[in-house]
Design a protein around this motif. Structure first.
Motif, PDB file in Angstrom:
ATOM      1  N   PHE A  26       0.863  -1.179   0.000  1.00 56.91           N
ATOM      2  CA  PHE A  26       0.000   0.000   0.000  1.00 56.91           C
ATOM      3  C   PHE A  26       0.900   1.230   0.000  1.00 56.91           C
ATOM      4  O   PHE A  26       1.431   1.614   1.032  1.00 56.91           O
ATOM      5  CB  PHE A  26      -0.928  -0.010   1.223  1.00 56.91           C
ATOM      6  CG  PHE A  26      -1.844  -1.190   1.225  1.00 56.91           C
ATOM      7  CD1 PHE A  26      -2.965  -1.208   0.407  1.00 56.91           C
ATOM      8  CD2 PHE A  26      -1.571  -2.299   2.008  1.00 56.91           C
ATOM      9  CE1 PHE A  26      -3.810  -2.309   0.385  1.00 56.91           C
ATOM     10  CE2 PHE A  26      -2.415  -3.397   1.994  1.00 56.91           C
ATOM     11  CZ  PHE A  26      -3.534  -3.401   1.181  1.00 56.91           C
ATOM     12  N   ILE A  27       1.070   1.833  -1.184  1.00 58.17           N
ATOM     13  CA  ILE A  27       1.954   2.990  -1.273  1.00 58.17           C
ATOM     14  C   ILE A  27       1.332   4.178  -0.551  1.00 58.17           C
ATOM     15  O   ILE A  27       0.111   4.262  -0.396  1.00 58.17           O
ATOM     16  CB  ILE A  27       2.304   3.327  -2.742  1.00 58.17           C
ATOM     17  CG1 ILE A  27       1.067   3.626  -3.573  1.00 58.17           C
ATOM     18  CG2 ILE A  27       3.121   2.218  -3.361  1.00 58.17           C
ATOM     19  CD1 ILE A  27       1.375   4.077  -4.983  1.00 58.17           C
ATOM     20  N   ASP A  28       2.188   5.066  -0.123  1.00 57.82           N
ATOM     21  CA  ASP A  28       1.766   6.214   0.670  1.00 57.82           C
ATOM     22  C   ASP A  28       0.767   7.073  -0.100  1.00 57.82           C
ATOM     23  O   ASP A  28       0.971   7.360  -1.281  1.00 57.82           O
ATOM     24  CB  ASP A  28       2.995   7.047   1.042  1.00 57.82           C
ATOM     25  CG  ASP A  28       2.682   8.082   2.090  1.00 57.82           C
ATOM     26  OD1 ASP A  28       2.059   9.098   1.751  1.00 57.82           O
ATOM     27  OD2 ASP A  28       3.044   7.840   3.262  1.00 57.82           O
ATOM     28  N   PRO A  29      -0.304   7.501   0.556  1.00 56.30           N
ATOM     29  CA  PRO A  29      -1.306   8.343  -0.111  1.00 56.30           C
ATOM     30  C   PRO A  29      -0.745   9.660  -0.651  1.00 56.30           C
ATOM     31  O   PRO A  29      -1.343  10.272  -1.529  1.00 56.30           O
ATOM     32  CB  PRO A  29      -2.342   8.613   0.986  1.00 56.30           C
ATOM     33  CG  PRO A  29      -2.174   7.509   1.961  1.00 56.30           C
ATOM     34  CD  PRO A  29      -0.718   7.132   1.913  1.00 56.30           C
ATOM     35  N   SER A  30       0.406  10.065  -0.172  1.00 50.33           N
ATOM     36  CA  SER A  30       0.997  11.309  -0.680  1.00 50.33           C
ATOM     37  C   SER A  30       1.365  11.211  -2.158  1.00 50.33           C
ATOM     38  O   SER A  30       1.609  12.235  -2.805  1.00 50.33           O
ATOM     39  CB  SER A  30       2.241  11.678   0.137  1.00 50.33           C
ATOM     40  OG  SER A  30       3.275  10.723  -0.048  1.00 50.33           O
ATOM     41  N   HIS A  31       1.383  10.013  -2.712  1.00 48.48           N
ATOM     42  CA  HIS A  31       1.713   9.819  -4.129  1.00 48.48           C
ATOM     43  C   HIS A  31       0.493   9.917  -5.043  1.00 48.48           C
ATOM     44  O   HIS A  31       0.625   9.787  -6.257  1.00 48.48           O
ATOM     45  CB  HIS A  31       2.385   8.454  -4.338  1.00 48.48           C
ATOM     46  CG  HIS A  31       3.615   8.261  -3.535  1.00 48.48           C
ATOM     47  ND1 HIS A  31       4.717   9.092  -3.618  1.00 48.48           N
ATOM     48  CD2 HIS A  31       3.929   7.327  -2.607  1.00 48.48           C
ATOM     49  CE1 HIS A  31       5.643   8.671  -2.778  1.00 48.48           C
ATOM     50  NE2 HIS A  31       5.191   7.602  -2.155  1.00 48.48           N
ATOM     51  N   ARG A  32      -0.666  10.118  -4.481  1.00 48.34           N
ATOM     52  CA  ARG A  32      -1.881  10.151  -5.304  1.00 48.34           C
ATOM     53  C   ARG A  32      -1.777  11.142  -6.458  1.00 48.34           C
ATOM     54  O   ARG A  32      -2.235  10.875  -7.557  1.00 48.34           O
ATOM     55  CB  ARG A  32      -3.100  10.470  -4.453  1.00 48.34           C
ATOM     56  CG  ARG A  32      -3.525   9.318  -3.601  1.00 48.34           C
ATOM     57  CD  ARG A  32      -4.817   9.634  -2.870  1.00 48.34           C
ATOM     58  NE  ARG A  32      -5.152   8.512  -2.007  1.00 48.34           N
ATOM     59  CZ  ARG A  32      -5.630   8.641  -0.793  1.00 48.34           C
ATOM     60  NH1 ARG A  32      -5.870   9.847  -0.291  1.00 48.34           N
ATOM     61  NH2 ARG A  32      -5.901   7.588  -0.068  1.00 48.34           N
ATOM     62  N   GLY A  33      -1.176  12.276  -6.197  1.00 50.88           N
ATOM     63  CA  GLY A  33      -1.012  13.274  -7.253  1.00 50.88           C
ATOM     64  C   GLY A  33      -0.237  12.742  -8.439  1.00 50.88           C
ATOM     65  O   GLY A  33      -0.523  13.090  -9.590  1.00 50.88           O
ATOM     66  N   ASP A  34       0.759  11.877  -8.170  1.00 49.92           N
ATOM     67  CA  ASP A  34       1.559  11.295  -9.252  1.00 49.92           C
ATOM     68  C   ASP A  34       0.683  10.531 -10.230  1.00 49.92           C
ATOM     69  O   ASP A  34       0.715  10.757 -11.436  1.00 49.92           O
ATOM     70  CB  ASP A  34       2.611  10.322  -8.691  1.00 49.92           C
ATOM     71  CG  ASP A  34       3.645  10.980  -7.813  1.00 49.92           C
ATOM     72  OD1 ASP A  34       3.701  12.225  -7.784  1.00 49.92           O
ATOM     73  OD2 ASP A  34       4.396  10.241  -7.153  1.00 49.92           O
ATOM     74  N   TYR A  35      -0.103   9.605  -9.694  1.00 50.69           N
ATOM     75  CA  TYR A  35      -0.876   8.776 -10.617  1.00 50.69           C
ATOM     76  C   TYR A  35      -2.159   9.451 -11.083  1.00 50.69           C
ATOM     77  O   TYR A  35      -2.569   9.262 -12.215  1.00 50.69           O
ATOM     78  CB  TYR A  35      -1.116   7.359 -10.095  1.00 50.69           C
ATOM     79  CG  TYR A  35      -1.676   7.206  -8.704  1.00 50.69           C
ATOM     80  CD1 TYR A  35      -3.030   7.257  -8.473  1.00 50.69           C
ATOM     81  CD2 TYR A  35      -0.845   6.970  -7.628  1.00 50.69           C
ATOM     82  CE1 TYR A  35      -3.544   7.088  -7.202  1.00 50.69           C
ATOM     83  CE2 TYR A  35      -1.347   6.792  -6.348  1.00 50.69           C
ATOM     84  CZ  TYR A  35      -2.709   6.858  -6.136  1.00 50.69           C
ATOM     85  OH  TYR A  35      -3.220   6.690  -4.888  1.00 50.69           O
ATOM     86  N   LEU A  36      -2.775  10.273 -10.260  1.00 47.46           N
ATOM     87  CA  LEU A  36      -3.997  10.947 -10.715  1.00 47.46           C
ATOM     88  C   LEU A  36      -3.705  11.943 -11.832  1.00 47.46           C
ATOM     89  O   LEU A  36      -4.482  12.044 -12.787  1.00 47.46           O
ATOM     90  CB  LEU A  36      -4.705  11.641  -9.543  1.00 47.46           C
ATOM     91  CG  LEU A  36      -5.330  10.704  -8.531  1.00 47.46           C
ATOM     92  CD1 LEU A  36      -5.925  11.501  -7.366  1.00 47.46           C
ATOM     93  CD2 LEU A  36      -6.413   9.835  -9.174  1.00 47.46           C
ATOM     94  N   SER A  37      -2.600  12.648 -11.759  1.00 43.76           N
ATOM     95  CA  SER A  37      -2.258  13.589 -12.838  1.00 43.76           C
ATOM     96  C   SER A  37      -1.983  12.835 -14.135  1.00 43.76           C
ATOM     97  O   SER A  37      -2.360  13.278 -15.220  1.00 43.76           O
ATOM     98  CB  SER A  37      -1.091  14.478 -12.454  1.00 43.76           C
ATOM     99  OG  SER A  37       0.077  13.711 -12.265  1.00 43.76           O
ATOM    100  N   THR A  38      -1.331  11.684 -14.035  1.00 44.26           N
ATOM    101  CA  THR A  38      -1.066  10.873 -15.230  1.00 44.26           C
ATOM    102  C   THR A  38      -2.350  10.312 -15.805  1.00 44.26           C
ATOM    103  O   THR A  38      -2.592  10.363 -17.013  1.00 44.26           O
ATOM    104  CB  THR A  38      -0.101   9.715 -14.890  1.00 44.26           C
ATOM    105  OG1 THR A  38       1.126  10.269 -14.418  1.00 44.26           O
ATOM    106  CG2 THR A  38       0.160   8.837 -16.097  1.00 44.26           C
ATOM    107  N   LEU A  39      -3.212   9.795 -14.941  1.00 45.66           N
ATOM    108  CA  LEU A  39      -4.446   9.171 -15.411  1.00 45.66           C
ATOM    109  C   LEU A  39      -5.438  10.171 -15.984  1.00 45.66           C
ATOM    110  O   LEU A  39      -6.264   9.808 -16.834  1.00 45.66           O
ATOM    111  CB  LEU A  39      -5.103   8.386 -14.265  1.00 45.66           C
ATOM    112  CG  LEU A  39      -4.321   7.174 -13.771  1.00 45.66           C
ATOM    113  CD1 LEU A  39      -4.952   6.608 -12.503  1.00 45.66           C
ATOM    114  CD2 LEU A  39      -4.232   6.102 -14.851  1.00 45.66           C
TER     115      LEU A  39
END
Length: 99
Positions: free
Chosen positions: A83-96
């Protein structure tokens, strides 16, 4: 193929002993069963985000998938687990949402 069959059998035993529930076993059977298409033929982008300390889904399996797909990219989070840290959400949400 024998390697995958052995892994499936092991995962089924672990899931049955640990969780004892059919949904867990069904999920692993789907995950580790042969796919009915060649991932090398995918013509859409594939992006993955993964912790390199994940003991549930080892990074080597993800790296193997990434190597097989023509338009694939992997972001690795050092020291992070399943379970990767929620602080990375911006990384994948911006890509998606970029396309």
């Amino acid at each position: 193929r024998a390697r995958w069959q052995a892994r499936i059998a092991t995962m089924v035993r672990i899931m049955a002993a640990t969780y004892g529930g059919t949904p867990d076993i069904d999920e692993d059977l789907v995950e580790f069963s042969p796919w009915r298409f060649d991932v090398g033929q995918l013509r859409c982008p594939l992006r993955a985000w993964h912790g390199d300390a994940d003991e549930i889904a080892p990074i080597g399996l993800v790296e193997e998938l990434i190597r097989l797909v023509p338009d694939a990219a992997l972001t690795i989070y050092p020291g992070e687990g399943h379970f990767i840290d929620p602080s990375h959400r911006g990384d994948y949400l911006s890509t998606l949402t970029a396309w």
